[in-house]
Design a protein around this motif. Structure first.
Motif, mmCIF file in Angstrom:
data_model
loop_
_atom_site.group_PDB
_atom_site.id
_atom_site.type_symbol
_atom_site.label_atom_id
_atom_site.label_comp_id
_atom_site.label_asym_id
_atom_site.label_seq_id
_atom_site.Cartn_x
_atom_site.Cartn_y
_atom_site.Cartn_z
ATOM 1 N N TYR B 27 -11.425 -46.981 -47.193
ATOM 2 C CA TYR B 27 -9.999 -47.011 -47.557
ATOM 3 C C TYR B 27 -9.223 -47.951 -46.633
ATOM 4 N N HIS B 28 -9.400 -47.782 -45.324
ATOM 5 C CA HIS B 28 -8.641 -48.608 -44.379
ATOM 6 C C HIS B 28 -9.015 -50.077 -44.465
ATOM 7 N N ALA B 29 -10.244 -50.344 -44.912
ATOM 8 C CA ALA B 29 -10.670 -51.740 -45.005
ATOM 9 C C ALA B 29 -9.987 -52.454 -46.166
ATOM 10 N N PHE B 30 -9.692 -51.733 -47.227
ATOM 11 C CA PHE B 30 -9.188 -52.403 -48.427
ATOM 12 C C PHE B 30 -7.754 -52.051 -48.808
ATOM 13 N N GLU B 32 -3.702 -51.176 -47.512
ATOM 14 C CA GLU B 32 -2.709 -51.062 -46.461
ATOM 15 C C GLU B 32 -1.498 -50.371 -47.069
ATOM 16 N N ASN B 33 -1.129 -49.238 -46.494
ATOM 17 C CA ASN B 33 -0.037 -48.418 -47.019
ATOM 18 C C ASN B 33 -0.174 -48.170 -48.523
ATOM 19 N N GLY B 34 -1.419 -47.894 -48.931
ATOM 20 C CA GLY B 34 -1.655 -47.561 -50.319
ATOM 21 C C GLY B 34 -1.779 -48.753 -51.254
ATOM 22 N N ARG B 35 -1.614 -49.956 -50.706
ATOM 23 C CA ARG B 35 -1.739 -51.131 -51.573
ATOM 24 C C ARG B 35 -3.007 -51.908 -51.257
#
Lengths: 345, 273
Positions: B27-30, B32-35
């Motif tokens: 998730y954190h790799a792809f 940022e703030n849900g986008r």
């Protein structure tokens, strides 16, 4: 399907259990290594009945990340000036109730109302000092007056630098004649280039370990905080061949502070702890133990005048005048990090 | 495939501590703030320095694994030819250091290798003064080999002592000398041990980070150090996650290769060579 639902339910229950672990009357403290006389923690526990949970870390940046986490557990922390500035800007600090900290009166006025926290609304100064060069007199015979000596090939393989972005790039900026708070990318790139050129001469980029290596006589020159220099040049505990100098181009003057994160749910105990550390007797014992300079005027009065005569511990006004304080760089920090990647790899 | 009740704690454990963190990393790799963002991937491949560090990690893991094999195989072989009780006693000496935390043992090497340490003093006694041992790439390699050697010796030893002695006797009866017997019979039969030894050394070696920091003096960073720096001190969760994923893919690839090799070695018995 039922099994999956059961699994999810168990996971949620487990996570909630972890989340709810009771804190009751425990004070969670996050500090630098070697940065308090731990005997004082026991004394605080004895006197107040509050349990202390003590953790250490190695850099301001690491501390910042830990405090930025929404569910941070810490009640007390000791960040430097520019980190306090950033934490205030991000609204992550608890506003101190000064009625609970009467010992604040012990702090020398010189160290109150500093630019990173006007009026000391959120922080109380803990220790302060300069950054300079510690050298071994048996290996360095010339006078140490300039950062240039860290680029001198004569000392190749005998130089230790800090594994710390702001400190190491900062001193290079000063050597180049720029501010340690520059937001000009070309200045940072120039410093980056200078540090890449210096790299073959540097034996290692370390943190606290510099102290041990220098005391063992393994290095000719190293960058250190003045407080560590006090400890390392001590005749009994350190190595009397070592000496400390703040280069004439100037340097960094820093202030480490005690703060309470906004997320703390034990602020009263935390304020008690701050008050405890500001007590003259306690501050005296603490500063004598770690060797860093205390901003506590009442403590200084109790101390042997030998301490005040020590120019590493108590730098003269002209040294302080040529030193600059770090400021938070905001988003520009990324430029420094990028430069750092090219220097240390 | 019927799962027993006993497997549930294990599945729960996996989900909570292996799968969930992995999903967070992805998730954190792809995002940022849900986008959705590709920025971190770009950043990870853009900077040549990251690639250099990755290359160093791979090289170091290769060298470390090779050295462990060269040192570990003969040791395991010698152990396997000894009397059971002697071998048991000696293998305790290999396992004993593992009872202590590996950071502590690596710190000990700092003291030994430092220029005022005992090794430097012995060297300068013989006229080699001012040899820098600590804070070199060699020190990092030494630390890696030292820490992971037992993981090479033990699986090889386990396979070697279970080896059916009648194979060796047959080879000898048929006129093979000691060297031929070793390379044609013993070594091929011990391949499963060698392969699990390689896996157990290579994978921790490629992901290690503390050893390089303690013995390399910050001058020989490994990929693990880079990930730690990105997440712990730069606070760049996105880039740190991408770098972690790259390492994860590398580890997965090497596991697949090892498993293939193991299958070949296992199914075809001694006919690998």
């Amino acid at each position: 399907m039922k099994k999956i639902a059961l699994l999810i339910a168990v996971i949620i229950a487990a996570v909630m259990l972890i989340g709810c672990s009771g804190k009751n009357n425990t004070l969670y403290i996050l500090n630098w290594g070697d940065y308090i006389d731990e005997e004082l923690l026991e004394r605080f526990e004895r006197e107040t009945g509050i349990d202390v949970n003590y953790t250490t870390m190695a850099s301001n940046e690491e501390m910042l990340i830990k405090l930025q986490a929404k569910d941070t557990i810490y009640d007390i922390c000791f960040p430097s000036d520019y980190i306090v500035e950033k934490l205030i800007a991000e609204d992550l600090l608890h506003e101190l109730n000064k009625e609970n900290i009467p010992n604040l009166k012990n702090i020398d006025e010189r160290f109150l109302n500093l630019p990173f926290d006007p009026g000391n609304k959120y922080s109380v100064p803990y220790m302060w000092g300069t950054v300079g060069i510690m050298y071994n007199k048996t290996m360095v015979s010339e006078p140490v007056t300039s950062w240039d000596i860290l680029w001198d090939e004569e000392y190749a393989g005998k130089i230790f630098m800090y594994d710390s972005i702001r400190d190491t790039i900062g001193l290079t900026l000063i050597r180049l004649g720029y501010s340690i708070n520059t937001r000009d990318e070309s200045h940072v790139l120039e410093a980056q280039q200078a540090l890449i050129e210096q790299r073959p001469l540097v034996q290692a980029y370390l943190g606290d370990a510099i102290k041990d290596r220098m005391i063992a006589g393994e290095g000719a020159l190293s960058v250190v905080y003045s407080g560590d220099a006090v400890w390392c040049t001590d005749e009994e505990e350190g190595n009397p061949d070592l000496a400390y100098a703040v280069p004439e181009e100037g340097s960094n003057i820093w202030f480490d502070n005690i703060i309470i994160p906004k997320a703390s749910d034990n602020t009263e105990a935390a304020e008690m702890f701050i008050n405890f550390l500001c007590d003259a007797e306690v501050a005296k014992q603490n500063t004598e133990y770690i060797g860093y300079s205390t901003p506590n005027a009442a403590a200084l009065k109790l101390m042997d005048p030998e301490w005040l005569e020590n120019e590493v511990y108590n730098p003269p006004a002209e040294v302080i005048e040529r030193c600059e304080i770090f400021h938070d760089l905001g988003d520009f920090t990324a430029v420094y990090s990028k430069a750092w990647d090219k220097i240390i790899y | 495939m019927k799962r027993t009740l006993f497997s549930y704690p294990y599945i729960l454990w996996m989900a909570l501590f292996i799968l969930a963190p992995m999903l967070f990393i992805v998730y954190h790799a792809f995002f940022e703030n849900g986008r959705w963002t590709m920025e971190y991937i770009k950043a990870a491949f853009e900077d040549a320095v990251y690639f250099k560090v990755l290359l160093r990690s791979i090289m170091l893991a290769f060298e470390g694994t090779l050295l462990c094999l060269l040192l570990g195989y003969p040791t395991a072989y010698m152990l396997s030819t000894m009397k059971k009780s002697t071998a048991a006693l000696l293998s305790v000496f290999f396992i004993l250091p593992m009872w202590m935390n590996f950071l502590l043992r690596t710190y000990a090497w700092q003291v030994l290798l430092g220029s005022s340490g005992i090794i430097s003093r012995i060297l300068s006694f013989f006229g080699f003064s001012d040899v820098l041992l600590l804070h070199t790439e060699g020190a990092v390699l030494l630390g890696t080999v030292y820490n992971f050697l037992p993981f090479m010796i033990l699986p090889i030893y386990t396979v070697l002592i279970k080896l059916d002695k009648s194979h060796i006797e047959a080879a000898n009866d048929l006129g093979a000398d000691g060297i031929t017997t070793f390379f044609k019979v013993v070594f091929p039969l011990s391949m499963p041990g060698v392969i699990s030894g390689i896996t157990m050394v290579f994978i921790p070696a490629i992901t290690t980070f503390a050893i390089s920091r303690l013995l390399g003096g910050g001058k020989y960073r490994l990929y693990g150090d880079l990930i730690e720096q990105k997440i712990v001190s730069d606070g760049d969760l996105g880039l740190g996650s991408v770098l972690s994923l790259i390492l994860l893919v590398l580890v997965l690839i090497s596991i697949v290769i090892m498993q293939k090799a193991e299958k070949t070695a296992g199914s075809e018995g001694g006919t690998l060579w």
